[in-house]
Design a protein around this motif. Structure first.
Motif, PDB file in Angstrom:
ATOM      1  N   PHE A   1     -38.156  76.992  24.433  1.00 26.23           N
ATOM      2  CA  PHE A   1     -38.576  76.912  23.056  1.00 26.23           C
ATOM      3  C   PHE A   1     -38.729  78.291  22.450  1.00 26.23           C
ATOM      4  O   PHE A   1     -39.064  79.258  23.181  1.00 26.23           O
ATOM      5  CB  PHE A   1     -39.648  75.887  22.947  1.00 26.23           C
TER       6      PHE A   1
ATOM      7  N   GLU B   1     -43.271  78.095  10.963  1.00 25.24           N
ATOM      8  CA  GLU B   1     -43.460  77.057  11.904  1.00 25.24           C
ATOM      9  C   GLU B   1     -42.246  75.982  11.587  1.00 25.24           C
ATOM     10  O   GLU B   1     -41.599  75.567  12.348  1.00 25.24           O
ATOM     11  CB  GLU B   1     -44.905  75.899  11.327  1.00 25.24           C
ATOM     12  N   ARG B   2     -42.134  75.945  10.207  1.00 26.81           N
ATOM     13  CA  ARG B   2     -40.751  75.175   9.809  1.00 26.81           C
ATOM     14  C   ARG B   2     -39.527  75.729  10.402  1.00 26.81           C
ATOM     15  O   ARG B   2     -38.639  74.835  11.146  1.00 26.81           O
ATOM     16  CB  ARG B   2     -40.635  75.435   8.335  1.00 26.81           C
TER      17      ARG B   2
ATOM     18  N   LYS C   1     -33.977  76.690   0.323  1.00 24.57           N
ATOM     19  CA  LYS C   1     -35.439  76.988  -0.492  1.00 24.57           C
ATOM     20  C   LYS C   1     -35.309  78.288  -1.169  1.00 24.57           C
ATOM     21  O   LYS C   1     -36.553  78.805  -1.177  1.00 24.57           O
ATOM     22  CB  LYS C   1     -36.639  76.801   0.532  1.00 24.57           C
TER      23      LYS C   1
ATOM     24  N   ARG D   1     -38.578  80.575  -2.448  1.00 20.73           N
ATOM     25  CA  ARG D   1     -39.741  80.145  -1.930  1.00 20.73           C
ATOM     26  C   ARG D   1     -39.815  80.298  -0.503  1.00 20.73           C
ATOM     27  O   ARG D   1     -38.908  80.485   0.180  1.00 20.73           O
ATOM     28  CB  ARG D   1     -39.702  78.440  -2.078  1.00 20.73           C
ATOM     29  N   VAL D   2     -41.081  80.238  -0.227  1.00 21.78           N
ATOM     30  CA  VAL D   2     -41.468  80.649   1.284  1.00 21.78           C
ATOM     31  C   VAL D   2     -41.188  79.573   2.159  1.00 21.78           C
ATOM     32  O   VAL D   2     -41.327  78.525   2.035  1.00 21.78           O
ATOM     33  CB  VAL D   2     -43.144  81.165   1.538  1.00 21.78           C
TER      34      VAL D   2
ATOM     35  N   SER E   1     -41.961  78.688   5.925  1.00 25.03           N
ATOM     36  CA  SER E   1     -43.122  78.693   7.091  1.00 25.03           C
ATOM     37  C   SER E   1     -42.326  79.243   8.387  1.00 25.03           C
ATOM     38  O   SER E   1     -41.098  78.609   8.554  1.00 25.03           O
ATOM     39  CB  SER E   1     -44.151  77.805   7.017  1.00 25.03           C
TER      40      SER E   1
ATOM     41  N   PHE F   1     -40.046  58.588   9.793  1.00 20.49           N
ATOM     42  CA  PHE F   1     -38.634  59.425  10.378  1.00 20.49           C
ATOM     43  C   PHE F   1     -38.810  60.589   9.630  1.00 20.49           C
ATOM     44  O   PHE F   1     -39.324  60.708   8.863  1.00 20.49           O
ATOM     45  CB  PHE F   1     -37.388  58.602  10.141  1.00 20.49           C
ATOM     46  N   HIS F   2     -37.799  61.405  10.292  1.00 20.79           N
ATOM     47  CA  HIS F   2     -37.734  62.846   9.424  1.00 20.79           C
ATOM     48  C   HIS F   2     -36.104  62.737   8.600  1.00 20.79           C
ATOM     49  O   HIS F   2     -35.414  61.827   9.254  1.00 20.79           O
ATOM     50  CB  HIS F   2     -37.629  63.999  10.562  1.00 20.79           C
ATOM     51  N   TYR F   3     -36.107  63.206   7.663  1.00 22.81           N
ATOM     52  CA  TYR F   3     -34.842  63.318   6.846  1.00 22.81           C
ATOM     53  C   TYR F   3     -33.692  63.718   7.689  1.00 22.81           C
ATOM     54  O   TYR F   3     -32.770  62.913   7.394  1.00 22.81           O
ATOM     55  CB  TYR F   3     -34.958  64.509   5.682  1.00 22.81           C
ATOM     56  N   GLU F   4     -33.954  64.693   8.680  1.00 22.17           N
ATOM     57  CA  GLU F   4     -32.572  65.095   9.519  1.00 22.17           C
ATOM     58  C   GLU F   4     -32.000  64.032  10.125  1.00 22.17           C
ATOM     59  O   GLU F   4     -31.045  63.905  10.473  1.00 22.17           O
ATOM     60  CB  GLU F   4     -32.881  66.179  10.182  1.00 22.17           C
TER      61      GLU F   4
ATOM     62  N   TRP G   1     -35.833  74.686  17.358  1.00 20.68           N
ATOM     63  CA  TRP G   1     -35.978  74.059  18.748  1.00 20.68           C
ATOM     64  C   TRP G   1     -34.913  73.588  19.596  1.00 20.68           C
ATOM     65  O   TRP G   1     -33.951  73.130  19.313  1.00 20.68           O
ATOM     66  CB  TRP G   1     -37.030  72.803  18.440  1.00 20.68           C
TER      67      TRP G   1
ATOM     68  N   LEU H   1     -39.490  77.531  13.239  1.00 17.82           N
ATOM     69  CA  LEU H   1     -39.200  77.282  14.612  1.00 17.82           C
ATOM     70  C   LEU H   1     -38.841  75.798  15.018  1.00 17.82           C
ATOM     71  O   LEU H   1     -38.321  75.736  16.095  1.00 17.82           O
ATOM     72  CB  LEU H   1     -40.743  77.468  15.062  1.00 17.82           C
ATOM     73  N   ASP H   2     -39.609  75.175  14.162  1.00 23.86           N
ATOM     74  CA  ASP H   2     -39.029  73.696  14.340  1.00 23.86           C
ATOM     75  C   ASP H   2     -37.725  73.189  14.269  1.00 23.86           C
ATOM     76  O   ASP H   2     -37.123  72.600  15.347  1.00 23.86           O
ATOM     77  CB  ASP H   2     -39.766  72.887  13.214  1.00 23.86           C
TER      78      ASP H   2
ATOM     79  N   ASP I   1     -40.025  81.531  20.645  1.00 21.21           N
ATOM     80  CA  ASP I   1     -41.594  81.845  20.472  1.00 21.21           C
ATOM     81  C   ASP I   1     -41.244  82.840  19.140  1.00 21.21           C
ATOM     82  O   ASP I   1     -39.994  83.268  18.793  1.00 21.21           O
ATOM     83  CB  ASP I   1     -42.036  82.662  21.483  1.00 21.21           C
TER      84      ASP I   1
END
Lengths: 329, 231
Positions: B189, B177-178, B169, B172-173, B175, B103-106, B184, B180-181, B191
């Protein structure tokens, strides 16, 4: 009847020789008996033989019927054959073979069963370490973490495929047909796989009417959609492409169409894409291609009473259609 | 502060959950002796229980019934099993919801929050609103507002999500992807270009509040938040 007569041929021949021996004896000893007496004797003896044969036939007829057409009686192979010694002995033989066969079958089935149980348990056990890796990677934030997340995703999908493949064998215990909202199933599956879309830079477009429902099993439908969408994204061939999910109704049928803009499938491969382990030319380029995805989709469709169609234009894309026979608006 | 009892025999997983949940302001207790889970529950004074199905000695269903006989507190199952049958079993043994591994934390956080809200009502929300603080910057993710010193500004939901991820964070970088995820949506979605637009808007809002050059672009990787005067 035919077999019975065939079996009795030696007896009939033997009997005929006997019948000829008596007049021969009379003739040799010179005792002239009238022909009619001899015929009469033969007739009496013949009818005794006939009664014997009739009795014999009646008491053995089930045995003979079964012996002459074994296939026709396959379902009643172990029914009693009668209480004459031969049918009874034969019945015992069949029974003991049957018992041996059933024992073997039972052993085999329990071996397969324990293997499935073991595999399921093993898959479930792997999910805890997978959770830990996934959660740990969520806390990290460099490129390495992204690549770990990608691999975790693939492991998760692989495990899921193992589970569902083994469930397919016990499908009867594991599905329930209810009205399912196509829109909800599609968008939730897309959301579940969103990291794959993001990673490949592929857009998702969903054009499914909110109110369209189909009769199906929600879990298996989502599994199929995951397989189809994963394929569509992986074979889209690069970022900027779109995977479109659209649904429409045609008469009593609801059709869900998932289209990618990838390189398509060569015409000579089209027939084989649903075969297990078929990966094709393009499949070999992707490491995760097991060739099982579409095969499973077709098998699940068969069991759920849906149909699946695939069409492709090389260079333009591939379309997969799931056809549900009674869409309800 | 709500207490969450974590009944999970994998120490690592229990530890990760503990660390994550305490970051979000929950008190956590883990069980170490799996022969007396009920005692651990009674001692902990837990407001909510996270319960694994496969446990040494007795399974999670058993403990769920034991806890149910003493308390009505929400019980969330965490299990590797995902068939309909297993979920029915869990609910029939008195669980309130079900989370499947991995599972994911969220997901865990969202389910915990929704159970707490449902069971303890406004009491759970009232004591304090969730806030993310970073130096002079305070974000209110529940009402999409950002505060810098004396000045406040409204955000859209997307901007708030974006900023929360960057603030958590800090330095710190994060990403692309993170991001966009996290952003969502069901239908469209997001872009890369849309993400750029959102980043620009967040930058503008921060600038209006007086926190300049806070969001830094890291080429080929993502974005980084630097707030002067932050911890």
């Amino acid at each position: 009847m035919k077999l019975f007569l065939k079996v009795q041929i030696p007896l009939l021949l033997f009997y005929a020789v006997q019948m000829l021996l008596v007049p021969l004896l009379y003739w040799l000893t010179g005792e002239g008996r009238p022909f009619s007496i001899m015929l009469y004797g033969a007739a009496i003896s013949g009818s005794v033989l006939a009664v014997y044969l009739a009795f014999r036939y009646l008491s053995h007829r089930r045995l003979y019927a079964k012996l002459s057409e074994p296939e026709a009686y396959i379902d009643s192979a172990f029914e009693p054959l009668g209480d004459a010694p031969l049918p009874e002995a034969f019945e015992k033989l069949l029974e003991s073979y049957g018992r041996r066969y059933r024992d073997r079958l039972g052993e085999e089935a329990s071996r397969v069963d324990s293997q499935i149980t073991f595999m399921n348990r093993w898959v479930h056990q792997m999910k805890t370490p997978l959770s830990i890796i996934q959660l740990t990677a969520e806390e990290m934030d460099d490129a390495a973490a992204d690549s770990i997340r990608e691999e975790v995703d693939r492991l998760r999908k692989g495990l899921e495929m193992v589970l569902y493949t083994s469930r397919l064998d016990r499908f009867e215990d594991d599905f329930s047909i209810v009205p399912v909202s196509l829109r909800k199933a599609v968008s939730e599956t897309v959301a579940e796989n969103r990291r794959l879309f993001i990673r490949r830079g592929v857009q998702a477009e969903i054009r499914v009417a909110e109110e369209l429902q189909v009769y199906t099993d929600a879990k298996w439908l989502r599994f199929m959609l995951t397989q189809i969408l994963t394929n569509a994204v992986n074979y889209s061939g690069g970022s900027g492409k779109t995977v479109t999910a659209a649904a429409f109704q045609r008469g009593r049928e609801a059709i869900l169409e998932i289209r990618d803009e990838g390189i398509g499938i060569a015409p000579e491969d089209l027939k084989r894409v649903f075969n297990p382990y078929f990966t094709g030319e393009r499949g070999r380029e992707y490491r995760e291609s097991t060739g099982m995805g579409l095969y499973l989709v077709r098998e699940i469709c068969k069991r759920l009473g849906h149909r699946v169609e695939l069409s492709s234009q090389p260079g333009e894309g591939t379309t997969i259609r799931l056809i549900f026979d009674s869409g309800i608006l | 502060m709500e207490t969450i009892l974590i009944i999970e025999d994998d120490a690592k997983l229990a530890g990760l959950l503990e660390a994550y949940l305490s970051k979000y302001g929950f008190r956590t207790v883990t069980v170490e002796d799996f022969s007396s889970v009920l005692d651990a529950f009674l001692d902990s004074g837990a407001d909510l229980v996270l319960l694994d199905v496969n446990l040494p000695k007795y399974d999670g269903y058993y403990w769920c019934r034991q806890i149910r006989s003493r308390s009505l507190c929400p019980i969330l199952f965490i299990s590797a099993r995902d068939s309909g049958m297993d979920q029915v079993m869990a609910l029939e043994n008195g669980a309130d919801d079900y989370i499947t591994k991995p599972f994911h934390y969220e997901v865990v956080l969202a389910k915990i929050r929704s159970q707490l809200r449902r069971v303890y009502g406004s009491y759970a929300q009232q004591p304090e609103e969730r806030t993310v603080r970073l130096g002079p910057l305070t974000l209110y993710p529940e009402r999409f507002a950002i505060q810098h010193g004396e000045r406040t500004s409204e955000l859209t939901q997307k901007e708030s999500v974006l900023l929360e991820a960057l603030m958590l964070k800090e330095g710190r970088v994060v990403s692309r992807e993170r991001l966009l995820d996290l952003m969502w949506e069901d239908q469209h979605f997001i872009d890369d270009n849309t993400l750029n637009v959102y980043i620009t808007r967040v930058r503008k809002k921060l600038k209006e509040l007086g926190a300049q050059d806070a969001v830094e672009t890291v080429r080929g990787a993502g974005y980084r938040l630097n707030i002067a005067g932050a911890s």
